[in-house]
Design a protein around this motif. Structure first.
Motif, short mmCIF file in Angstrom:
data_model
loop_
_atom_site.label_atom_id
_atom_site.label_comp_id
_atom_site.label_asym_id
_atom_site.label_seq_id
_atom_site.Cartn_x
_atom_site.Cartn_y
_atom_site.Cartn_z
N VAL A 347 0.83 -1.21 0.00
CA VAL A 347 0.00 0.00 0.00
C VAL A 347 0.87 1.26 0.00
CG1 VAL A 347 -1.66 1.35 1.35
CG2 VAL A 347 -1.99 -1.12 1.08
N ILE A 348 1.89 1.28 0.86
CA ILE A 348 2.79 2.44 0.93
C ILE A 348 3.51 2.63 -0.40
CG2 ILE A 348 4.90 3.33 1.98
CD1 ILE A 348 2.44 3.62 3.75
N ALA A 349 3.98 1.55 -0.98
CA ALA A 349 4.73 1.65 -2.24
C ALA A 349 3.86 2.20 -3.37
CB ALA A 349 5.28 0.27 -2.62
N ILE A 350 2.61 1.73 -3.45
CA ILE A 350 1.70 2.23 -4.48
C ILE A 350 1.43 3.72 -4.27
CG2 ILE A 350 -0.68 2.10 -5.33
CD1 ILE A 350 -0.54 -0.93 -4.82
N ALA A 351 1.26 4.12 -3.01
CA ALA A 351 0.99 5.52 -2.70
C ALA A 351 2.16 6.42 -3.08
CB ALA A 351 0.67 5.68 -1.21
N LEU A 352 3.38 5.84 -3.11
CA LEU A 352 4.58 6.63 -3.39
C LEU A 352 4.98 6.66 -4.87
CD1 LEU A 352 6.82 5.48 -0.38
CD2 LEU A 352 5.78 7.74 -0.67
N ILE A 353 4.23 5.96 -5.74
CA ILE A 353 4.64 5.84 -7.15
C ILE A 353 4.86 7.21 -7.79
CG2 ILE A 353 3.78 5.29 -9.46
CD1 ILE A 353 2.73 2.71 -8.44
N ASN A 354 3.93 8.12 -7.60
CA ASN A 354 4.01 9.40 -8.31
C ASN A 354 5.04 10.37 -7.75
OD1 ASN A 354 2.11 8.93 -10.36
ND2 ASN A 354 0.42 9.33 -8.96
N THR A 355 5.68 10.00 -6.64
CA THR A 355 6.74 10.88 -6.12
C THR A 355 7.90 11.00 -7.09
OG1 THR A 355 7.77 9.03 -4.91
CG2 THR A 355 6.16 10.38 -3.71
N VAL A 356 8.12 9.98 -7.94
CA VAL A 356 9.24 10.03 -8.88
C VAL A 356 9.03 11.08 -9.96
CG1 VAL A 356 9.89 7.63 -8.49
CG2 VAL A 356 8.30 8.19 -10.34
N THR A 357 7.78 11.46 -10.22
CA THR A 357 7.52 12.49 -11.22
C THR A 357 7.53 13.89 -10.61
OG1 THR A 357 5.11 12.35 -10.92
CG2 THR A 357 6.11 10.87 -12.54
N LYS A 358 7.49 13.99 -9.30
CA LYS A 358 7.42 15.30 -8.63
C LYS A 358 8.75 15.71 -8.00
CE LYS A 358 2.51 14.68 -7.58
NZ LYS A 358 1.48 14.53 -6.52
N PHE A 359 9.55 14.74 -7.60
CA PHE A 359 10.81 15.03 -6.92
C PHE A 359 11.97 14.43 -7.70
CE2 PHE A 359 7.48 14.60 -3.68
CZ PHE A 359 7.53 15.86 -3.11
N GLY A 360 13.15 14.94 -7.47
CA GLY A 360 14.32 14.41 -8.14
C GLY A 360 14.70 13.04 -7.63
N ARG A 361 15.40 12.28 -8.48
CA ARG A 361 15.84 10.94 -8.07
C ARG A 361 16.79 11.04 -6.87
NH1 ARG A 361 12.14 11.20 -11.94
NH2 ARG A 361 12.73 10.33 -13.97
N ARG A 362 17.70 11.99 -6.93
CA ARG A 362 18.64 12.18 -5.80
C ARG A 362 17.90 12.55 -4.52
NH1 ARG A 362 23.70 13.75 -5.47
NH2 ARG A 362 23.08 15.61 -4.31
N THR A 363 16.93 13.42 -4.63
CA THR A 363 16.18 13.85 -3.45
C THR A 363 15.55 12.66 -2.74
OG1 THR A 363 15.69 15.98 -4.48
CG2 THR A 363 14.29 15.30 -2.63
N LEU A 364 14.92 11.79 -3.51
CA LEU A 364 14.25 10.63 -2.93
C LEU A 364 15.26 9.65 -2.34
CD1 LEU A 364 11.49 9.99 -5.62
CD2 LEU A 364 11.19 10.97 -3.33
N LEU A 365 16.39 9.44 -3.02
CA LEU A 365 17.40 8.52 -2.51
C LEU A 365 18.03 9.05 -1.22
CD1 LEU A 365 19.12 7.46 -5.86
CD2 LEU A 365 17.85 5.96 -4.31
N LEU A 366 18.31 10.35 -1.17
CA LEU A 366 18.89 10.94 0.03
C LEU A 366 17.90 10.90 1.20
CD1 LEU A 366 20.77 13.99 -1.52
CD2 LEU A 366 21.81 11.95 -0.51
N LEU A 367 16.64 11.20 0.91
CA LEU A 367 15.61 11.14 1.96
C LEU A 367 15.47 9.70 2.48
CD1 LEU A 367 13.34 12.49 3.58
CD2 LEU A 367 11.80 12.01 1.65
N SER A 368 15.46 8.76 1.56
CA SER A 368 15.30 7.36 1.94
C SER A 368 16.45 6.87 2.83
CB SER A 368 15.21 6.50 0.68
OG SER A 368 15.10 5.13 1.00
N THR A 369 17.68 7.12 2.41
CA THR A 369 18.82 6.61 3.18
C THR A 369 18.93 7.30 4.54
OG1 THR A 369 20.22 8.14 1.90
CG2 THR A 369 20.19 5.84 1.20
N SER A 370 18.63 8.58 4.61
CA SER A 370 18.72 9.27 5.90
C SER A 370 17.66 8.77 6.88
CB SER A 370 18.60 10.79 5.71
OG SER A 370 17.39 11.13 5.07
N LEU A 371 16.43 8.55 6.40
CA LEU A 371 15.38 8.03 7.28
C LEU A 371 15.64 6.57 7.66
CD1 LEU A 371 12.13 9.54 5.69
CD2 LEU A 371 13.31 10.26 7.78
N MET A 372 16.19 5.78 6.75
CA MET A 372 16.55 4.41 7.10
C MET A 372 17.59 4.37 8.20
SD MET A 372 16.67 1.96 3.74
CE MET A 372 17.94 2.91 2.91
#
Length: 530
Positions: A347-372
Protein backbone atom coordinates in the motif's frame (compact mmCIF):
# COMPACT_ATOMS: atom_id res chain seq x y z
CA UNK A 1 14.73 0.00 -43.75
CA UNK A 2 18.24 1.08 -42.70
CA UNK A 3 18.85 3.32 -39.70
CA UNK A 4 21.20 5.76 -41.39
CA UNK A 5 18.95 6.03 -44.48
CA UNK A 6 15.96 7.29 -42.48
CA UNK A 7 17.34 9.59 -39.80
CA UNK A 8 16.92 12.70 -41.96
CA UNK A 9 13.29 11.92 -42.84
CA UNK A 10 12.14 11.93 -39.24
CA UNK A 11 14.56 14.60 -38.04
CA UNK A 12 13.13 17.13 -40.51
CA UNK A 13 9.54 16.51 -39.47
CA UNK A 14 9.96 16.47 -35.73
CA UNK A 15 12.78 18.91 -35.12
CA UNK A 16 11.75 21.92 -37.13
CA UNK A 17 13.15 25.04 -35.58
CA UNK A 18 10.69 27.00 -33.50
CA UNK A 19 10.96 30.65 -32.70
CA UNK A 20 11.81 29.73 -29.13
CA UNK A 21 14.16 26.86 -30.01
CA UNK A 22 13.84 23.16 -30.87
CA UNK A 23 10.54 21.44 -29.98
CA UNK A 24 10.21 19.57 -26.72
CA UNK A 25 8.13 16.57 -25.80
CA UNK A 26 5.52 18.90 -24.34
CA UNK A 27 5.13 20.57 -27.77
CA UNK A 28 4.15 17.35 -29.54
CA UNK A 29 2.37 15.25 -26.95
CA UNK A 30 -1.45 15.36 -27.11
CA UNK A 31 -3.16 17.09 -24.19
CA UNK A 32 -6.49 15.36 -23.66
CA UNK A 33 -9.25 16.63 -21.41
CA UNK A 34 -10.06 13.08 -20.27
CA UNK A 35 -7.80 10.73 -18.25
CA UNK A 36 -5.49 8.39 -20.17
CA UNK A 37 -7.58 5.28 -19.45
CA UNK A 38 -10.31 6.61 -21.75
CA UNK A 39 -7.85 6.16 -24.64
CA UNK A 40 -8.17 2.55 -25.77
CA UNK A 41 -4.60 2.15 -27.03
CA UNK A 42 -3.05 3.43 -23.78
CA UNK A 43 -5.34 1.27 -21.67
CA UNK A 44 -4.35 -1.80 -23.70
CA UNK A 45 -0.65 -0.88 -23.64
CA UNK A 46 -0.55 -0.41 -19.87
CA UNK A 47 -2.42 -3.68 -19.39
CA UNK A 48 0.14 -5.52 -21.54
CA UNK A 49 2.98 -3.89 -19.61
CA UNK A 50 1.85 -6.03 -16.68
CA UNK A 51 3.74 -8.84 -18.45
CA UNK A 52 7.21 -7.44 -17.65
CA UNK A 53 5.99 -6.13 -14.28
CA UNK A 54 5.00 -9.67 -13.22
CA UNK A 55 8.70 -10.66 -13.33
CA UNK A 56 9.11 -8.65 -10.15
CA UNK A 57 5.98 -10.18 -8.58
CA UNK A 58 7.42 -13.66 -9.15
CA UNK A 59 10.61 -12.69 -7.31
CA UNK A 60 8.63 -11.24 -4.41
CA UNK A 61 6.56 -14.42 -4.14
CA UNK A 62 9.72 -16.53 -3.82
CA UNK A 63 11.25 -14.40 -1.08
CA UNK A 64 8.08 -14.22 1.01
CA UNK A 65 7.17 -17.87 0.45
CA UNK A 66 10.42 -19.16 1.96
CA UNK A 67 9.98 -16.73 4.84
CA UNK A 68 6.55 -18.23 5.52
CA UNK A 69 7.70 -21.82 5.09
CA UNK A 70 10.34 -21.33 7.78
CA UNK A 71 7.51 -20.79 10.27
CA UNK A 72 5.67 -23.94 9.12
CA UNK A 73 6.41 -27.06 11.15
CA UNK A 74 5.12 -29.21 8.24
CA UNK A 75 7.79 -27.94 5.84
CA UNK A 76 10.55 -28.00 8.47
CA UNK A 77 9.82 -31.60 9.45
CA UNK A 78 9.62 -32.84 5.84
CA UNK A 79 13.09 -31.47 5.08
CA UNK A 80 14.58 -32.46 8.46
CA UNK A 81 14.54 -28.98 10.02
CA UNK A 82 17.04 -27.18 7.73
CA UNK A 83 19.22 -24.67 9.54
CA UNK A 84 22.65 -23.09 9.23
CA UNK A 85 24.24 -23.69 5.85
CA UNK A 86 21.39 -26.02 4.72
CA UNK A 87 18.85 -23.23 5.25
CA UNK A 88 21.32 -20.80 3.69
CA UNK A 89 21.48 -22.95 0.54
CA UNK A 90 17.69 -22.88 0.21
CA UNK A 91 17.62 -19.10 0.67
CA UNK A 92 20.45 -18.75 -1.84
CA UNK A 93 19.08 -21.21 -4.40
CA UNK A 94 17.47 -18.51 -6.57
CA UNK A 95 20.58 -16.39 -6.08
CA UNK A 96 22.80 -19.13 -7.49
CA UNK A 97 20.40 -19.33 -10.41
CA UNK A 98 20.55 -15.58 -10.88
CA UNK A 99 24.32 -15.75 -11.32
CA UNK A 100 23.93 -18.52 -13.89
CA UNK A 101 21.26 -16.57 -15.78
CA UNK A 102 22.85 -13.12 -15.79
CA UNK A 103 24.97 -13.34 -18.94
CA UNK A 104 22.55 -15.46 -21.02
CA UNK A 105 19.83 -13.00 -20.02
CA UNK A 106 21.79 -10.02 -21.31
CA UNK A 107 22.67 -11.82 -24.55
CA UNK A 108 19.06 -12.85 -25.22
CA UNK A 109 17.77 -9.32 -24.54
CA UNK A 110 20.23 -7.74 -27.00
CA UNK A 111 20.28 -10.49 -29.65
CA UNK A 112 16.66 -11.66 -29.79
CA UNK A 113 14.78 -8.92 -27.98
CA UNK A 114 13.33 -7.98 -24.62
CA UNK A 115 10.09 -9.85 -25.34
CA UNK A 116 11.98 -13.09 -26.07
CA UNK A 117 13.94 -12.70 -22.82
CA UNK A 118 10.71 -12.55 -20.81
CA UNK A 119 9.32 -15.57 -22.68
CA UNK A 120 12.40 -17.75 -22.03
CA UNK A 121 12.64 -16.68 -18.39
CA UNK A 122 8.94 -17.37 -17.72
CA UNK A 123 9.15 -20.83 -19.32
CA UNK A 124 12.06 -21.84 -17.10
CA UNK A 125 10.49 -20.39 -13.94
CA UNK A 126 7.12 -22.10 -14.56
CA UNK A 127 8.78 -25.49 -15.13
CA UNK A 128 10.95 -25.05 -12.03
CA UNK A 129 7.91 -24.25 -9.88
CA UNK A 130 6.36 -27.57 -10.90
CA UNK A 131 9.57 -29.40 -9.94
CA UNK A 132 9.64 -27.59 -6.59
CA UNK A 133 6.04 -28.56 -5.83
CA UNK A 134 6.80 -32.20 -6.63
CA UNK A 135 10.03 -32.31 -4.57
CA UNK A 136 10.73 -35.54 -2.74
CA UNK A 137 14.00 -34.51 -1.13
CA UNK A 138 16.06 -31.56 0.04
CA UNK A 139 18.26 -31.79 -3.09
CA UNK A 140 15.29 -31.74 -5.46
CA UNK A 141 13.79 -28.73 -3.68
CA UNK A 142 17.13 -26.91 -3.85
CA UNK A 143 17.65 -27.71 -7.55
CA UNK A 144 14.18 -26.36 -8.35
CA UNK A 145 14.97 -23.12 -6.51
CA UNK A 146 18.19 -22.71 -8.51
CA UNK A 147 16.22 -23.13 -11.76
CA UNK A 148 13.67 -20.58 -10.55
CA UNK A 149 16.57 -18.15 -10.12
CA UNK A 150 17.83 -18.82 -13.66
CA UNK A 151 14.41 -18.09 -15.16
CA UNK A 152 13.83 -15.04 -12.98
CA UNK A 153 17.25 -13.61 -13.86
CA UNK A 154 16.69 -13.91 -17.62
CA UNK A 155 13.25 -12.32 -17.35
CA UNK A 156 14.35 -9.55 -14.98
CA UNK A 157 17.13 -8.31 -17.28
CA UNK A 158 14.62 -7.81 -20.12
CA UNK A 159 11.63 -6.58 -18.11
CA UNK A 160 12.63 -3.10 -16.84
CA UNK A 161 14.31 -2.35 -20.18
CA UNK A 162 11.10 -3.17 -22.05
CA UNK A 163 9.04 -1.12 -19.59
CA UNK A 164 11.17 1.99 -20.00
CA UNK A 165 11.56 1.59 -23.77
CA UNK A 166 7.90 0.85 -24.58
CA UNK A 167 5.94 2.95 -22.08
CA UNK A 168 4.08 6.08 -23.19
CA UNK A 169 6.51 9.00 -22.64
CA UNK A 170 4.59 10.67 -19.80
CA UNK A 171 3.96 7.28 -18.14
CA UNK A 172 7.54 6.02 -18.33
CA UNK A 173 8.71 7.12 -14.87
CA UNK A 174 5.64 5.81 -13.04
CA UNK A 175 5.49 2.53 -15.00
CA UNK A 176 9.17 1.74 -14.54
CA UNK A 177 8.88 2.58 -10.84
CA UNK A 178 5.82 0.30 -10.59
CA UNK A 179 7.97 -2.61 -11.79
CA UNK A 180 9.67 -3.33 -8.47
CA UNK A 181 6.71 -2.11 -6.43
CA UNK A 182 4.83 -5.17 -7.67
CA UNK A 183 7.45 -7.24 -5.84
CA UNK A 184 5.12 -6.76 -2.89
CA UNK A 185 2.18 -8.03 -4.93
CA UNK A 186 3.89 -11.42 -5.13
CA UNK A 187 5.18 -11.19 -1.57
CA UNK A 188 1.70 -10.44 -0.20
CA UNK A 189 0.14 -13.38 -2.04
CA UNK A 190 2.85 -15.76 -0.78
CA UNK A 191 2.60 -14.47 2.80
CA UNK A 192 -1.14 -15.08 3.05
CA UNK A 193 -1.04 -18.38 1.15
CA UNK A 194 1.55 -19.77 3.59
CA UNK A 195 -0.48 -18.41 6.50
CA UNK A 196 -3.61 -20.16 5.19
CA UNK A 197 -1.92 -23.49 4.44
CA UNK A 198 -0.28 -23.48 7.89
CA UNK A 199 -3.65 -24.45 9.34
CA UNK A 200 -3.92 -27.59 7.18
CA UNK A 201 -2.31 -29.71 9.89
CA UNK A 202 1.14 -30.90 10.90
CA UNK A 203 1.12 -33.99 8.70
CA UNK A 204 -0.29 -32.45 5.51
CA UNK A 205 2.44 -31.98 2.89
CA UNK A 206 0.16 -29.75 0.81
CA UNK A 207 0.73 -27.00 3.37
CA UNK A 208 4.03 -26.30 1.58
CA UNK A 209 3.33 -27.88 -1.81
CA UNK A 210 0.40 -25.53 -2.53
CA UNK A 211 2.59 -22.38 -2.17
CA UNK A 212 5.18 -24.08 -4.39
CA UNK A 213 2.55 -24.76 -7.06
CA UNK A 214 1.30 -21.17 -6.88
CA UNK A 215 4.82 -19.89 -7.42
CA UNK A 216 4.25 -20.74 -11.08
CA UNK A 217 1.19 -18.46 -11.25
CA UNK A 218 3.01 -15.28 -12.34
CA UNK A 219 5.22 -16.97 -14.99
CA UNK A 220 2.13 -18.70 -16.41
CA UNK A 221 0.33 -15.34 -16.64
CA UNK A 222 3.31 -13.98 -18.55
CA UNK A 223 3.24 -16.93 -20.96
CA UNK A 224 -0.48 -16.42 -21.55
CA UNK A 225 -0.10 -12.72 -22.44
CA UNK A 226 3.36 -12.38 -23.98
CA UNK A 227 2.05 -13.11 -27.51
CA UNK A 228 0.23 -9.73 -27.55
CA UNK A 229 3.09 -7.78 -25.92
CA UNK A 230 4.87 -5.45 -28.41
CA UNK A 231 8.64 -5.56 -28.77
CA UNK A 232 10.76 -2.60 -27.68
CA UNK A 233 10.84 0.07 -30.44
CA UNK A 234 14.44 0.81 -29.40
CA UNK A 235 15.44 -2.81 -29.99
CA UNK A 236 13.71 -2.86 -33.38
CA UNK A 237 15.30 0.41 -34.53
CA UNK A 238 18.74 -0.66 -33.33
CA UNK A 239 18.35 -3.74 -35.57
CA UNK A 240 17.17 -1.62 -38.56
CA UNK A 241 13.52 -2.71 -38.24
CA UNK A 242 12.25 0.86 -38.29
CA UNK A 243 8.94 0.18 -40.05
CA UNK A 244 7.97 -2.29 -37.30
CA UNK A 245 8.94 0.20 -34.62
CA UNK A 246 6.86 2.91 -36.26
CA UNK A 247 3.81 0.63 -36.45
CA UNK A 248 4.09 -0.09 -32.73
CA UNK A 249 4.44 3.58 -31.82
CA UNK A 250 1.50 4.55 -34.05
CA UNK A 251 -0.71 1.79 -32.64
CA UNK A 252 0.11 2.26 -28.94
CA UNK A 253 1.32 5.87 -28.53
CA UNK A 254 -0.80 7.62 -31.16
CA UNK A 255 -3.99 5.53 -31.03
CA UNK A 256 -3.58 4.67 -34.73
CA UNK A 257 -2.83 8.20 -36.01
CA UNK A 258 -0.31 7.75 -38.84
CA UNK A 259 0.48 11.48 -38.90
CA UNK A 260 1.07 11.91 -35.18
CA UNK A 261 3.77 14.52 -34.39
CA UNK A 262 4.53 12.53 -31.22
CA UNK A 263 5.50 9.43 -33.23
CA UNK A 264 7.76 11.47 -35.51
CA UNK A 265 9.36 13.11 -32.49
CA UNK A 266 9.98 9.79 -30.74
CA UNK A 267 11.36 8.15 -33.88
CA UNK A 268 13.67 11.07 -34.51
CA UNK A 269 15.00 11.01 -30.94
CA UNK A 270 15.52 7.26 -30.95
CA UNK A 271 17.07 7.09 -34.44
CA UNK A 272 19.52 9.92 -33.84
CA UNK A 273 20.55 8.60 -30.43
CA UNK A 274 21.00 5.00 -31.57
CA UNK A 275 22.83 6.06 -34.72
CA UNK A 276 25.26 8.02 -32.58
CA UNK A 277 25.78 4.98 -30.34
CA UNK A 278 26.33 2.72 -33.36
CA UNK A 279 28.87 5.07 -34.93
CA UNK A 280 30.87 6.03 -31.86
CA UNK A 281 30.60 3.07 -29.53
CA UNK A 282 31.85 -0.48 -29.60
CA UNK A 283 29.30 -3.05 -28.47
CA UNK A 284 29.95 -5.73 -25.86
CA UNK A 285 30.18 -6.10 -22.11
CA UNK A 286 33.68 -4.61 -21.90
CA UNK A 287 32.49 -1.18 -23.05
CA UNK A 288 30.61 -0.86 -19.75
CA UNK A 289 34.00 -0.35 -18.09
CA UNK A 290 35.36 2.14 -20.63
CA UNK A 291 36.41 5.46 -19.15
CA UNK A 292 33.23 7.30 -20.20
CA UNK A 293 31.04 4.63 -18.59
CA UNK A 294 32.80 3.89 -15.31
CA UNK A 295 30.50 6.17 -13.32
CA UNK A 296 27.54 4.35 -14.88
CA UNK A 297 29.06 0.96 -14.04
CA UNK A 298 29.63 2.12 -10.46
CA UNK A 299 25.97 3.16 -10.18
CA UNK A 300 24.87 -0.16 -11.74
CA UNK A 301 26.75 -1.90 -8.92
CA UNK A 302 25.70 0.43 -6.12
CA UNK A 303 21.95 0.47 -6.75
CA UNK A 304 21.43 -3.29 -6.24
CA UNK A 305 23.95 -3.20 -3.39
CA UNK A 306 21.80 -0.59 -1.68
CA UNK A 307 18.63 -2.56 -2.39
CA UNK A 308 20.06 -5.68 -0.75
CA UNK A 309 22.45 -4.34 1.90
CA UNK A 310 20.36 -1.73 3.70
CA UNK A 311 19.10 -4.15 6.35
CA UNK A 312 16.00 -5.27 4.49
CA UNK A 313 17.56 -8.70 3.95
CA UNK A 314 17.14 -9.34 7.67
CA UNK A 315 13.36 -9.15 7.29
CA UNK A 316 12.98 -10.42 3.72
CA UNK A 317 14.45 -13.86 4.40
CA UNK A 318 14.79 -14.11 8.19
CA UNK A 319 11.76 -12.40 9.67
CA UNK A 320 11.20 -15.37 11.97
CA UNK A 321 14.70 -14.91 13.46
CA UNK A 322 14.15 -11.17 13.91
CA UNK A 323 10.78 -11.69 15.60
CA UNK A 324 12.17 -14.46 17.81
CA UNK A 325 14.95 -12.08 18.87
CA UNK A 326 12.34 -9.71 20.34
CA UNK A 327 10.29 -12.41 22.01
CA UNK A 328 7.65 -13.14 19.32
CA UNK A 329 8.08 -16.87 18.68
CA UNK A 330 4.57 -18.16 17.93
CA UNK A 331 4.43 -19.54 14.35
CA UNK A 332 0.90 -18.25 13.70
CA UNK A 333 1.80 -14.80 15.07
CA UNK A 334 4.94 -14.63 12.91
CA UNK A 335 2.98 -15.61 9.80
CA UNK A 336 0.32 -12.99 10.59
CA UNK A 337 2.97 -10.28 11.01
CA UNK A 338 4.64 -11.33 7.74
CA UNK A 339 1.32 -10.99 5.90
CA UNK A 340 0.49 -7.62 7.48
CA UNK A 341 3.97 -6.29 6.71
CA UNK A 342 3.60 -7.25 3.05
CA UNK A 343 0.20 -5.54 2.72
CA UNK A 344 1.51 -2.44 4.49
CA UNK A 345 4.55 -2.24 2.20
CA UNK A 346 2.47 -2.74 -0.93
CA UNK A 347 0.00 0.00 0.00
CA UNK A 348 2.79 2.44 0.93
CA UNK A 349 4.73 1.65 -2.24
CA UNK A 350 1.70 2.23 -4.48
CA UNK A 351 0.99 5.52 -2.70
CA UNK A 352 4.58 6.63 -3.39
CA UNK A 353 4.64 5.84 -7.15
CA UNK A 354 4.01 9.40 -8.31
CA UNK A 355 6.74 10.88 -6.12
CA UNK A 356 9.24 10.03 -8.88
CA UNK A 357 7.52 12.49 -11.22
CA UNK A 358 7.42 15.30 -8.63
CA UNK A 359 10.81 15.03 -6.92
CA UNK A 360 14.32 14.41 -8.14
CA UNK A 361 15.84 10.94 -8.07
CA UNK A 362 18.64 12.18 -5.80
CA UNK A 363 16.18 13.85 -3.45
CA UNK A 364 14.25 10.63 -2.93
CA UNK A 365 17.40 8.52 -2.51
CA UNK A 366 18.89 10.94 0.03
CA UNK A 367 15.61 11.14 1.96
CA UNK A 368 15.30 7.36 1.94
CA UNK A 369 18.82 6.61 3.18
CA UNK A 370 18.72 9.27 5.90
CA UNK A 371 15.38 8.03 7.28
CA UNK A 372 16.55 4.41 7.10
CA UNK A 373 19.60 5.31 9.14
CA UNK A 374 17.44 6.99 11.78
CA UNK A 375 15.03 4.06 12.06
CA UNK A 376 17.85 1.50 12.15
CA UNK A 377 19.50 3.32 15.04
CA UNK A 378 16.16 3.25 16.90
CA UNK A 379 15.74 -0.42 16.01
CA UNK A 380 19.17 -1.19 17.46
CA UNK A 381 18.59 0.75 20.70
CA UNK A 382 15.15 -0.77 21.37
CA UNK A 383 16.43 -4.28 20.63
CA UNK A 384 19.29 -3.79 23.09
CA UNK A 385 16.88 -2.62 25.81
CA UNK A 386 14.59 -5.55 25.05
CA UNK A 387 17.43 -8.03 25.59
CA UNK A 388 18.52 -6.23 28.76
CA UNK A 389 15.02 -6.72 30.18
CA UNK A 390 15.03 -10.39 29.11
CA UNK A 391 12.21 -9.90 26.58
CA UNK A 392 9.65 -9.43 29.33
CA UNK A 393 8.65 -5.90 28.34
CA UNK A 394 5.96 -6.32 25.69
CA UNK A 395 5.89 -2.59 25.05
CA UNK A 396 9.50 -2.71 23.86
CA UNK A 397 8.74 -5.64 21.57
CA UNK A 398 5.86 -3.68 20.05
CA UNK A 399 8.19 -0.68 19.75
CA UNK A 400 10.71 -2.72 17.75
CA UNK A 401 7.91 -4.00 15.53
CA UNK A 402 6.68 -0.44 14.94
CA UNK A 403 10.20 0.69 14.00
CA UNK A 404 10.43 -2.18 11.48
CA UNK A 405 7.29 -0.83 9.80
CA UNK A 406 8.73 2.72 9.84
CA UNK A 407 12.00 1.44 8.41
CA UNK A 408 10.17 -0.07 5.45
CA UNK A 409 8.37 3.21 4.81
CA UNK A 410 11.80 4.86 4.52
CA UNK A 411 13.12 2.02 2.34
CA UNK A 412 10.14 2.21 -0.02
CA UNK A 413 10.69 5.94 -0.64
CA UNK A 414 13.91 5.42 -2.56
CA UNK A 415 15.02 1.80 -2.83
CA UNK A 416 11.99 -0.14 -4.01
CA UNK A 417 10.78 1.17 -7.38
CA UNK A 418 13.22 3.99 -8.06
CA UNK A 419 16.45 1.99 -8.72
CA UNK A 420 15.24 0.39 -11.96
CA UNK A 421 13.96 3.73 -13.22
CA UNK A 422 17.28 5.42 -12.41
CA UNK A 423 19.36 2.63 -13.97
CA UNK A 424 17.42 2.68 -17.25
CA UNK A 425 17.94 6.46 -17.36
CA UNK A 426 21.69 6.55 -16.70
CA UNK A 427 22.41 3.55 -18.96
CA UNK A 428 22.13 4.37 -22.70
CA UNK A 429 20.66 1.69 -24.96
CA UNK A 430 23.95 0.14 -26.08
CA UNK A 431 24.93 -0.81 -22.49
CA UNK A 432 21.49 -1.02 -20.86
CA UNK A 433 21.29 -4.82 -20.86
CA UNK A 434 24.92 -5.15 -19.80
CA UNK A 435 24.42 -2.66 -16.97
CA UNK A 436 21.30 -4.44 -15.74
CA UNK A 437 23.17 -7.76 -15.98
CA UNK A 438 25.98 -6.32 -13.86
CA UNK A 439 23.37 -5.10 -11.38
CA UNK A 440 21.76 -8.54 -11.26
CA UNK A 441 25.16 -10.12 -10.61
CA UNK A 442 25.86 -7.65 -7.80
CA UNK A 443 22.43 -8.25 -6.30
CA UNK A 444 23.05 -12.00 -6.41
CA UNK A 445 26.39 -11.67 -4.62
CA UNK A 446 24.92 -9.51 -1.88
CA UNK A 447 21.98 -11.95 -1.70
CA UNK A 448 24.45 -14.74 -0.90
CA UNK A 449 25.84 -12.58 1.91
CA UNK A 450 22.35 -11.98 3.25
CA UNK A 451 21.44 -15.66 3.08
CA UNK A 452 24.51 -16.96 4.92
CA UNK A 453 25.95 -14.22 7.08
CA UNK A 454 22.68 -12.74 8.37
CA UNK A 455 21.43 -15.98 9.88
CA UNK A 456 24.81 -16.78 11.46
CA UNK A 457 25.31 -13.25 12.81
CA UNK A 458 21.76 -13.00 14.15
CA UNK A 459 22.18 -16.30 16.00
CA UNK A 460 25.60 -15.32 17.37
CA UNK A 461 25.28 -11.65 18.40
CA UNK A 462 21.59 -10.81 17.95
CA UNK A 463 20.84 -7.04 17.93
CA UNK A 464 24.55 -6.08 17.94
CA UNK A 465 24.66 -7.09 14.29
CA UNK A 466 22.35 -4.18 13.46
CA UNK A 467 25.22 -1.73 14.04
CA UNK A 468 26.89 -3.09 10.88
CA UNK A 469 23.89 -1.98 8.84
CA UNK A 470 23.86 1.43 10.51
CA UNK A 471 27.39 1.96 9.15
CA UNK A 472 26.48 0.60 5.69
CA UNK A 473 23.44 2.88 5.37
CA UNK A 474 25.54 5.92 6.34
CA UNK A 475 28.03 4.95 3.61
CA UNK A 476 25.14 4.70 1.12
CA UNK A 477 23.94 8.20 2.00
CA UNK A 478 27.42 9.63 1.34
CA UNK A 479 27.70 7.72 -1.94
CA UNK A 480 24.42 9.10 -3.27
CA UNK A 481 25.31 12.63 -2.19
CA UNK A 482 28.68 12.70 -3.94
CA UNK A 483 28.32 10.25 -6.84
CA UNK A 484 24.73 10.14 -8.16
CA UNK A 485 23.83 12.82 -10.76
CA UNK A 486 20.22 13.92 -11.14
CA UNK A 487 18.29 12.79 -14.25
CA UNK A 488 14.80 14.16 -13.61
CA UNK A 489 13.26 16.20 -16.42
CA UNK A 490 14.60 14.29 -19.44
CA UNK A 491 13.15 11.80 -21.90
CA UNK A 492 14.71 8.34 -22.02
CA UNK A 493 16.94 9.38 -24.94
CA UNK A 494 17.89 12.66 -23.26
CA UNK A 495 18.54 11.25 -19.79
CA UNK A 496 21.89 9.63 -20.56
CA UNK A 497 22.99 12.88 -22.24
CA UNK A 498 21.74 14.82 -19.21
CA UNK A 499 23.92 12.50 -17.14
CA UNK A 500 26.93 13.60 -19.19
CA UNK A 501 25.84 17.24 -18.99
CA UNK A 502 25.83 17.13 -15.19
CA UNK A 503 29.22 15.42 -15.06
CA UNK A 504 30.80 17.91 -17.48
CA UNK A 505 29.43 20.80 -15.47
CA UNK A 506 30.90 19.27 -12.31
CA UNK A 507 27.50 19.12 -10.62
CA UNK A 508 25.47 16.11 -9.54
CA UNK A 509 22.71 18.13 -7.92
CA UNK A 510 20.67 19.51 -10.80
CA UNK A 511 18.16 17.84 -13.09
CA UNK A 512 17.38 18.76 -16.67
CA UNK A 513 15.16 21.83 -16.92
CA UNK A 514 13.80 23.47 -20.06
CA UNK A 515 16.50 26.12 -19.98
CA UNK A 516 19.09 23.34 -20.26
CA UNK A 517 17.72 22.12 -23.61
CA UNK A 518 19.99 24.36 -25.66
CA UNK A 519 23.01 22.99 -23.80
CA UNK A 520 21.63 19.51 -24.31
CA UNK A 521 21.32 19.99 -28.08
CA UNK A 522 24.83 21.45 -28.22
CA UNK A 523 26.20 18.47 -26.31
CA UNK A 524 24.46 16.09 -28.71
CA UNK A 525 25.93 18.01 -31.63
CA UNK A 526 29.45 17.85 -30.20
CA UNK A 527 29.04 14.11 -29.69
CA UNK A 528 27.92 13.61 -33.28
CA UNK A 529 30.95 15.48 -34.59
CA UNK A 530 33.44 13.68 -32.33
Amino acid sequence: MNLSDTKEDFAVDSHQEHADGPPTLDDVIPHHSRPWYYTRSLLWLNFLLLVPILSSSATGFDSSMLNGLQSQTQWAEYFDHPSGYRLGHLSCGPTYGTILGVFPGGYIADRWGRKRGILVGALIAAAASAIQAASQSYGMFLAARVLIGVGSSIAIISSPSLLSELSYPTHRAAMTTAYNIMWYGGATLAAWVTYGTYWMGDSNQWSWRIPSVLQGFFPLCQLALVHWLPESPRFLIFHDRIDEARRILVAFHADGDEHSPLVDYELSEIIQTLELEKENKKLGFGVLFASENRRRAFIAVMMPFMQQMSGNGLVSYYLSLVLTSIGISSASEQLMINGCLCIYNWVIAIALINTVTKFGRRTLLLLSTSLMLLTFVLWTVLSALNEERQYQDKALARGVLAVIFLYYFAYNIGLLGLPYLYLTEVLPYYIRSQGLSLGQFTGACTGIYNAYINSIAMSAISWRYYTVYCAIIFFEFLTVFFMFPETKGATLEESSVAFELNLRSGSVHEGLDLEDLEDLENLKGLARKS
